[in-house]
Design an enzyme around this catalytic site. Structure first.
Site, PDB file in Angstrom:
ATOM      1  N   GLU A 394       0.143  -1.374  -2.501  1.00 56.41           N
ATOM      2  CA  GLU A 394       0.430  -0.056  -1.925  1.00 56.41           C
ATOM      3  C   GLU A 394       1.068  -0.176  -0.543  1.00 56.41           C
ATOM      4  O   GLU A 394       0.814   0.625   0.355  1.00 56.41           O
ATOM      5  CB  GLU A 394      -0.834   0.807  -1.896  1.00 56.41           C
ATOM      6  N   GLY A 395       1.915  -1.184  -0.401  1.00 60.62           N
ATOM      7  CA  GLY A 395       2.607  -1.436   0.863  1.00 60.62           C
ATOM      8  C   GLY A 395       1.838  -2.437   1.690  1.00 60.62           C
ATOM      9  O   GLY A 395       0.717  -2.168   2.118  1.00 60.62           O
TER      10      GLY A 395
END
Length: 576
Positions: A394-395
């Protein structure tokens, strides 16, 4: 210093030196109705989890048992934030975060399965879907009859989505043909429906260009899933590659506007990061409980190991970390529930801070367990493996820091650019110059203050206020020094992001402790006040140290060493 707009998020305003305390005071709480509803759900979940969820078995078999998946569905947890009209529970964000925290207490793979389905898998449909799309898809997703996934990442396009190779082509009948592949897709091998992002030639603002567009793709349309990825941890959560070979998608399955896919993806990920951060709180609490139980039982030199100072220090750090993690997650969740439009930076802070704090807490727990912590029969090594990926997906946390710094500096940079233009034409732009001078004087003489914090937390409030003032001055100085080249100064970006993170931690803890002091009184809230003060001292010290090295540092030397390492192909100073 320039003035922030009222439209900005709380943390973005700190880059201007502004403190929008109405956004953080009072600290959010659930009303009685929602609290009672949440308590019922948590009771049912605990009864189910204690009987059915076996994390050791899930880790060993690398999949979720059918009875676990069925139980989660029967509890209604596959549609927690889906509106009731589509068969969901319609929970607020704070309740959702609390349930994700609880799930992660029992097993990370279960939490990832549920979060991958809701926080990102079906979130684009909830946020951007048409009424027809929602009516068609949400009921089966909310019940768990269908599983959702989110397909953005590719081998050449991780955080750099512009490197995306998946393409969509419009057909004569208005449908679209998709070709490409996606990797590391949570629930990919289980999904009945996937939100897929692809580049499509479309006209926007009068210009034809390839732009990212979001599509709702059903399994019946022909996407294929690869075998489950073999992972270090979170083995029970299905992760797989997705292949799209001439997959035909009808026109009505475009999500949002053509070419608006990047915005959709970012808004979905903002929500997903908050769910991930709340799960970290649950895992951290479980790790702490394991460590406490061990410290009470284990004796060395005739004393319980919990009586030794170095062990006590670890427990202190673990407790303070959990208090800070919890404080920022539920402050941010409360902002979402109040309808704050921009919480992107706050969710990034929660993701980066909580995933790294969890890693430290689990590491401490394993160290306290000593040799037992390294044995597979105990849960510590599994928790360590499960926790490591949180800093990546998620980054990555490096990308989170870049986003926090660059997004925060965007507003002040634009204002300074306006000011530069104004000085070229001082007669025609006196309003811009006057606004800047007035704001500068205001921040110098009468900086923004926390007026709603409890008087017993005066020192913590002052530490935060002074930190904000110094932070904004540092941001302005950096922008003046580097201008548009600030985008290349990642050493500086990292420091500025971490200062912002520590400032947010401070204000979240002050707001939370203030609420408890008002609700319980100083005597009953004494321990909470002590936690708040300790966290704030630590965060304030960290921020101040980072401020000092924004100018005086070894960055150039580190760059030279790193570059020489690349050229040498590894370590270049062997003794023999």
């Amino acid at each position: 210093m320039v003035k922030a707009s009222d439209e900005r998020s709380f943390t973005k305003s700190l880059f201007f030196g502004d403190i929008q305390e109405d956004m953080v005071f009072p600290y959010p709480t659930l009303d009685e109705e929602n609290m009672a509803r949440l308590a019922m759900i948590l009771d049912s979940l605990r009864t189910f989890a204690q009987d059915k969820i076996d994390p050791k078995k899930i880790d060993h078999e690398a999949c979720l048992p059918r009875e676990v998946v069925s139980g989660i569905k029967d509890l209604g947890l596959m549609g927690m934030q889906t509106p009731m009209e589509y068969g969901g529970l319609d929970l607020d964000t704070m309740s959702y975060a609390r349930i994700m925290q609880e799930l992660a207490t029992y097993d990370n793979s279960v939490a990832v399965f549920v979060g991958g389905h809701q926080s990102i898998g079906m979130k684009a449909l909830l946020l951007f879907g048409t009424e027809e799309q929602r009516t068609k898809y949400l009921p089966k997703l909310a019940s768990g009859e269908h599983i959702a996934a989110f397909a953005l990442t590719e081998a050449t396009a991780g955080s750099d989505v512009q490197g995306m190779k998946t393409r969509a082509v419009m057909n004569e009948d208005g449908s679209y043909t998709l070709n490409g592949s996606k990797i590391w897709i949570t629930n990919g091998g289980l999904a009945d429906l996937i939100t897929v992002f692809a580049k499509l030639k479309c006209i926007k603002n009068g210009e034809e260009k390839e732009r990212i567009t979001a599509f709702i793709v059903e399994k019946s349309m022909g996407f294929k899933a690869g075998p489950p990825d073999e992972k270090m941890g979170q083995k029970g959560a299905n992760t797989a590659s997705i292949y799209l070979d001439n997959v035909r998608v009808p026109a009505e399955n475009v999500l949002g506007e053509l070419g608006n896919g990047f915005k959709i993806a970012m808004e979905v990920l903002n929500n997903g990061r908050l769910g991930l951060a709340s799960g970290c709180v649950g895992t951290a609490k479980y790790a702490l409980k394991l460590a406490v139980d061990h410290a009470e039982e284990r004796k060395q030199f005739g004393r319980k190991i919990g009586e030794f100072g170095m062990i006590q220090q670890k427990f202190g750090e673990m407790i303070l970390g959990i208090y800070a993690m919890e404080s920022i997650v539920y402050l941010t969740a409360g902002m979402v529930d109040r309808g704050v439009k921009d919480f992107s930076m706050e969710s990034s802070i929660c993701k980066a801070y909580n995933t790294e704090m969890l890693w430290n807490i689990v590491n401490h727990a394993l160290q306290i367990a000593s040799g037992d912590g390294y044995l597979k029969k105990h849960p510590y090594e599994r928790l360590l493996r499960d926790s490591r990926v949180n800093m990546i997906f998620e980054g990555t946390n490096e990308i989170q820091r870049m986003f926090i710094a660059l997004s925060g500096m965007e507003g002040p940079g634009q204002k300074l650019a306006q000011l530069a233009r104004a000085f070229k034409d001082p007669i025609g732009e006196m309003g811009v110059i006057y606004d800047y001078v007035a704001t500068k004087v205001s921040h110098t003489v009468n900086a923004d203050r926390l007026t709603r914090s409890d008087p017993l937390l005066k020192d913590e409030a002052v530490g935060f206020e002074e930190g904000v003032k110094a932070f904004a001055a540092t941001v302005e100085a950096a922008l003046r020094k580097y201008g548009k080249h600030i985008i290349d100064e990642q050493f500086l970006q990292k420091r500025l992001a971490e200062i912002a993170m520590n400032l947010y931690v401070q204000v979240a803890c002050v707001a939370r402790a203030t609420a408890q002091l008002h609700a319980l009184g100083p005597e009953k809230a004494q321990m909470e006040m002590r936690l708040c003060k300790a966290v704030c001292r630590k965060a304030c010290h960290t921020a101040n140290q980072l401020l000092k090295v924004c100018d005086a540092n070894d960055d150039d030397e580190i760059r030279k060493i790193a570059n020489f390492t690349y050229e040498s192909g590894g370590y270049f100073c062997p003794l023999h």
